[in-house]
Design a protein around this motif. Sequence first.
Motif: not given
Length: 290
Positions: A99-106
């Motif tokens: 849902d979020t860019m930070s989630m995917f980057m993590r």
Amino acid sequence: MVNSKSFQLLITESLAIEAEQAKEAGALGFMARGLVQATMPHRDTGQSHHVRRNGDYSLIMAAGSPDVGLPYGSVPRLMLAWLATEAVRTKERELVLGDTMSMFMRELGLVPTGGRWGTITRLKDQSHRLFSASIMCRYTSTNRDASEQFFIADSKDLWWHTKEPKQAGLFQSTVKLSERFYNEIVQNPVPVDMRALKSLKQSPMALDIYCWLTYRMSYLKQTTAITWPQLQAQFGAGYADNENGIKNFQRSFTQQLKKVLVVYPEANIDTARGRLILKPSKPHVAKLKQ
């Protein structure tokens, strides 16, 4: 030289990796075999065409357009590992990136940072390059010439807020893998430990060496010698094809190999008479049972 502080961090992370098997730790990942046998560019070459060779096998990449350029560095390698892992896990071509860019980057082991050289900018740029590039896997021998050309994905729909990476978009971000790439992944997955990839993410060459070694050791039955010119053809984008270029490549490869052997100490490797010697070793991650 290998930075002593980063080297100590690798040792600490390797002890944690050894303490728990990848599958048990939820860190079992995969890479596409065709992109392990030969590799993408390590840095921006400014070119729109890239070729790496491993014996009779060649990996040929073409940029979507000259103004887009080829994917390079660690980010597209981490993305490919995530895509391959999700494809094997879900058995679906359409993958949800979160849902979020930070989630995917993590998930990639990246910390969101802004600015021209920040990780957010790099992720956007490299994902565009990766999904725009065409890839050809080619096998040539005296009696045969076979090739297959494909894109990583048929389509992508990314709903990320670069200024507010933690903010969810109106819709989920998705990527639909091309059928040919998806089939290559699920039929010939190369098991890797995602914790090792994240530990080595500062060096695209280290990532390439790690994936190649754990794949090669999964079927190596006898001691094998590989010359430095052969390794340069496989890994050494950006090095001159002459004696000095080979020496520079050998120096760089050896430095990155030291990092890889910290996280994969079971790899039995030696050097002799200008060659890298591979000896049968325990794979870092066991092959999947078919």
